[in-house]
Design a protein around this motif. Structure first.
Motif, PDB file in Angstrom:
ATOM      1  N   GLU A 161       8.879  -1.069  -3.911  1.00 38.25           N
ATOM      2  CA  GLU A 161       7.572  -0.689  -4.454  1.00 38.25           C
ATOM      3  C   GLU A 161       6.502  -0.752  -3.374  1.00 38.25           C
ATOM      4  OE1 GLU A 161       4.553  -2.813  -7.534  1.00 38.25           O
ATOM      5  OE2 GLU A 161       6.542  -2.365  -8.330  1.00 38.25           O
ATOM      6  N   ALA A 162       5.630   0.247  -3.390  1.00 34.49           N
ATOM      7  CA  ALA A 162       4.507   0.285  -2.453  1.00 34.49           C
ATOM      8  C   ALA A 162       3.246   0.611  -3.232  1.00 34.49           C
ATOM      9  CB  ALA A 162       4.748   1.336  -1.379  1.00 34.49           C
ATOM     10  N   CYS A 163       2.145  -0.038  -2.874  1.00 36.11           N
ATOM     11  CA  CYS A 163       0.876   0.144  -3.582  1.00 36.11           C
ATOM     12  C   CYS A 163      -0.234   0.507  -2.597  1.00 36.11           C
ATOM     13  CB  CYS A 163       0.484  -1.127  -4.335  1.00 36.11           C
ATOM     14  SG  CYS A 163       1.661  -1.621  -5.623  1.00 36.11           S
ATOM     15  N   THR A 164      -1.115   1.397  -3.044  1.00 37.44           N
ATOM     16  CA  THR A 164      -2.279   1.761  -2.250  1.00 37.44           C
ATOM     17  C   THR A 164      -3.500   1.822  -3.166  1.00 37.44           C
ATOM     18  OG1 THR A 164      -1.820   4.118  -2.578  1.00 37.44           O
ATOM     19  CG2 THR A 164      -0.968   3.097  -0.569  1.00 37.44           C
ATOM     20  N   LEU A 165      -4.674   1.582  -2.599  1.00 37.68           N
ATOM     21  CA  LEU A 165      -5.912   1.695  -3.354  1.00 37.68           C
ATOM     22  C   LEU A 165      -6.354   3.157  -3.394  1.00 37.68           C
ATOM     23  CD1 LEU A 165      -8.022  -1.392  -2.201  1.00 37.68           C
ATOM     24  CD2 LEU A 165      -7.115  -0.954  -4.496  1.00 37.68           C
TER      25      LEU A 165
END
Length: 281
Positions: A161-165
């Protein structure tokens, strides 16, 4: 007779009475028989429950009454209650029945949706609403990852999983998180995503299954319009599905181009099923 005299007589009687050693072996043997009987009872009860679970799969004994026990999905039909399978080939993912299919605006899901063969999308920037979840079935990337896991015996490459704003509809910055599973043998990538609060993408991808008795209807909208019929019929036959061609007028569309399929792309159907292919007449 006074108490002292009675005590003296009892002591004399005790001295004349032979006392044998305690029957330790017999006591142990008796205790062992009791333990064996208890073990046999519990073993029989456990066997009965196990057999009931295997044969009936739905009952248990409680205070001499029969109680229904919910059972997990059986092999070959892994879809949980309230969900449906969407996939390609023999690989599918379970999504809630309430989810839309290809509900997009400029390529952005507007509601919780499964995306498979969405067709051409307009070029515009539309933020995703907070809480919207999606599952997308698409091609492998140009540089696919090496398999690092298996799903029901099929090698896959699980991407963390990867998250960005990102910007939201309210103008605030929120987390957009995604994770994917690449399936090289099908040239398929399944990507789960959510913006803001919602189920973690890695949890969504735990609902990926291999279903040997079902086949996903392939998509057609990414094919070249002028050659889509030949390519699409070949794709159907390669998956073991039987095409049935129906011709309908479609102004502005090259004659013979595929305009619709039924069941829709991504639907899991029994192997060898017939798929109705509508072409421009």
């Amino acid at each position: 007779m006074n108490e002292a005299k009675l005590t003296e007589l009892l002591e004399r009687a005790g001295d004349r009475t032979a006392v044998n050693p305690p029957p330790i072996d017999a006591m142990r043997s008796g205790a062992a028989r009791i333990r064996r009987r208890r073990t046999a009872v519990w073993s029989a009860a456990g066997t009965a429950l196990a057999v009931a679970a295997v044969i009936g799969g739905s009952t248990a004994l409680t205070n001499n009454t029969t109680t229904v026990v919910p059972q997990p999905p059986v092999a070959g039909n892994p879809v949980p209650e309230g969900m449906r399978l969407v996939g390609l080939g023999h690989v599918a993912i379970a999504v809630p029945k309430t989810w839309a299919t290809n509900k997009l605006h400029c390529g952005t899901p507007t509601v919780d949706s499964v995306i498979v063969d969405p067709g051409p999308q307009g070029y515009c920037l539309v933020p995703r609403a907070a809480g919207v979840e999606s599952i997308e079935l698409g091609p492998l990337p140009a540089d696919p990852a090496e398999p690092n896991a298996e799903i029901d015996g099929v090698p896959v490459a699980k991407q963390p999983e990867a998250c960005t704003l990102v910007g939201s509809l309210t103008g605030q910055k929120v987390n957009f998180c995604s994770a994917s599973v690449q399936i090289p043998s099908l040239k398929l990538t399944i990507t789960a995503a959510v913006q803001g609060e919602g189920m973690e993408p890695t949890q969504m991808l735990e609902r990926v299954f291999v279903v040997p008795d079902l086949t996903g209807v392939p998509g057609f909208q990414t094919l070249d319009l002028e050659t889509s019929q030949a390519k699409y019929l070949a794709a159907l036959k390669a998956d073991g599905l039987v095409p049935e061609i129906v011709s309908k007028p479609a102004p502005g569309v090259p004659k013979g181009s595929v305009t619709a399929v039924s069941p829709v792309a991504g639907t899991m159907v029994p192997n060898g099923s017939t798929v109705t292919v509508t072409v421009a007449g």
